[in-house]
Design a protein around this motif. Structure first.
Motif, mmCIF file in Angstrom:
data_model
loop_
_atom_site.group_PDB
_atom_site.id
_atom_site.type_symbol
_atom_site.label_atom_id
_atom_site.label_comp_id
_atom_site.label_asym_id
_atom_site.label_seq_id
_atom_site.Cartn_x
_atom_site.Cartn_y
_atom_site.Cartn_z
ATOM 1 N N THR A 177 2.684 -1.102 6.286
ATOM 2 C CA THR A 177 2.058 -0.857 4.989
ATOM 3 C C THR A 177 3.140 -0.521 3.974
ATOM 4 O OG1 THR A 177 0.258 0.306 3.847
ATOM 5 C CG2 THR A 177 1.735 1.654 5.190
ATOM 6 N N ARG A 192 -3.403 0.694 3.112
ATOM 7 C CA ARG A 192 -3.412 -0.696 3.576
ATOM 8 C C ARG A 192 -3.185 -1.629 2.379
ATOM 9 N NH1 ARG A 192 -7.247 0.052 6.396
ATOM 10 N NH2 ARG A 192 -9.046 -0.572 5.162
ATOM 11 N N SER A 213 -0.490 -0.858 -1.858
ATOM 12 C CA SER A 213 -1.378 -0.388 -0.808
ATOM 13 C C SER A 213 -2.301 0.682 -1.373
ATOM 14 C CB SER A 213 -0.564 0.188 0.355
ATOM 15 O OG SER A 213 0.241 1.266 -0.093
ATOM 16 N N SER A 274 -2.794 -1.540 9.740
ATOM 17 C CA SER A 274 -2.340 -0.468 8.849
ATOM 18 C C SER A 274 -2.350 0.842 9.621
ATOM 19 C CB SER A 274 -3.251 -0.371 7.628
ATOM 20 O OG SER A 274 -4.588 -0.090 8.003
#
Length: 395
Positions: A177, A192, A213, A274
């Motif tokens: 990530t 994520r 993310s 993730s």
């Protein structure tokens, strides 16, 4: 002319060397050891990053570092300050390896657990190429981690990373990530990367960019499936080095490495996940610090805008492997860009079209993307039949 010079050397020396290296890879150990690949470009945070990695490690005896150190040693110039051509003379860069090894954790250097490849800044060929070189410092460690040289760490960050990797419901997982900022208190349950987009600037040539993310999950469960690899935090069993080797023919690349590695890993049978805990932080803003493309322009002063033009040229190799129609073999004027590309392309276990269309939500012809990528936002397995047996884990 610049590309031809690189290509001639790579064809004669680099590619044959890499193929021989891949045939004699060190034997992988199954002892819980970790190889931490760190690429540093004139980074004053490098020493602090290495010290933090060891200070916060759950088991420093199992932590091994491969440092690709790209520094200026004399006649040094700063990064861009107030505007174009606003540079100033500065002192030589701190020798990250030497300073670290002279400190508290010097025994790790003496034992060969911190290894370094030193490169003069004028010979830097970009971050992806530095990672290619750094991967050759791997010496059989069981796990491979890749980070940048300006990071912070939670307590037991390495042990927790491996625990998350093992917890992922896959035979070939990769944990990845964009980490939270370096100011993070490491209290989150992970972030994520979900939504890609086609870059539309003149210097990016429709390459896939990834959105930041985000903390999509409200409840902590097993690591959740993800569609993309982040270069700044990437954890995987080291067997990937033989299955998905770094491509030696991608110099001067800054954009494009993440979507390329994502597709290559997935088609080789790896599942991307993730993390379900924040364990590492990233310093995202480093204004006025030297960048490799600035050094490129000083090394090749007559090549006005040369780095952008060269990057666009080399990107055709990445785009070719990803199935961009405008980068089909017959559409590329400089055929040497595709030299031995078949050895560094997609895997054989899954179809690229499944990854692009159903996992990543990308249409390479229309240059359109699914937004939002709903399965990723929800944290469920991708919409493919092979993952149906795992859906109950995330209900």
């Amino acid at each position: 002319e610049i590309w031809n010079g690189f290509y001639e050397l790579a064809e004669r020396e680099l590619y044959p060397w890499d193929r021989q290296y891949l045939k004699r890879l060190p034997k992988r150990r199954e002892d819980g050891s970790i190889f931490l690949a760190v690429a540093s470009y004139r980074d004053e945070n490098c020493v602090r990053t290495l010290e933090g990695a060891y200070e916060k490690s759950g088991d420093p005896t199992k932590l091994n570092v491969g440092l690709t150190q790209q520094n200026c040693e004399k006649d040094c110039i700063s990064g861009v300050l107030a505007g174009p051509k606003t540079f100033e003379k500065v002192d030589p860069d701190e020798d990250c390896y030497a300073v670290f090894c002279a400190g508290k954790w010097g025994d790790a250097c003496d034992d060969g657990r911190v290894r370094v490849l030193k490169i003069n800044e004028t010979e830097s060929l970009g971050p992806y190429f530095a990672r290619f070189l750094g991967s050759k410092l791997w010496d059989g460690e069981e796990y491979y981690m890749q980070i940048d040289s300006h990071m912070t760490f939670a307590d037991n960050w390495d042990v927790k990373s491996i625990e998350m990797l093992r917890e992922a419901p896959s035979e070939k997982p990769a944990l990845t990530t964009y980490p939270p900022p370096e100011t993070s208190k490491f209290r989150g349950i992970g972030t994520r990367i979900c939504d890609p987009f086609f870059a539309n600037s003149d210097i990016e040539k429709h390459i896939i960019r990834l959105s930041s993310s985000a903390p999509y999950d409200k409840v902590k469960k097993k690591p959740r499936f993800a569609p993309f690899v982040a270069a700044g935090y990437f954890v995987v069993h080291s067997g990937f080095l033989a299955e998905v080797p770094f491509d030696p023919m991608l110099p001067w690349i800054f954009m494009g490495e993440e979507i390329s590695m994502s597709a290559r890993l997935w088609t080789a049978g790896y599942d991307l996940f993730s993390p379900n805990a924040d364990v590492i932080g990233h310093m995202y803003v480093r204004r006025h610090k030297p960048k490799f493309w600035e050094t490129f322009q000083r090394v090749f002063p007559r090549a006005i805008g040369g780095h952008n033009a060269l990057q666009l040229m080399v990107l055709d190799r990445v785009k070719h492997t990803l199935g961009y129609p405008e980068s089909a073999r017959h559409m590329i004027k400089e055929q040497s860009l595709l030299y031995k590309v078949e050895h560094y392309g997609m895997g054989k276990q899954r179809k690229l079209e499944d990854y692009l269309g159903k996992v990543a939500g990308l249409d390479m012809v229309a240059k359109q993307n699914q937004n939002p990528l709903k399965w990723c936002h929800k944290g469920v397995p991708p919409p493919l039949e092979e993952f149906d047996h795992l859906r109950s884990l995330y209900e």
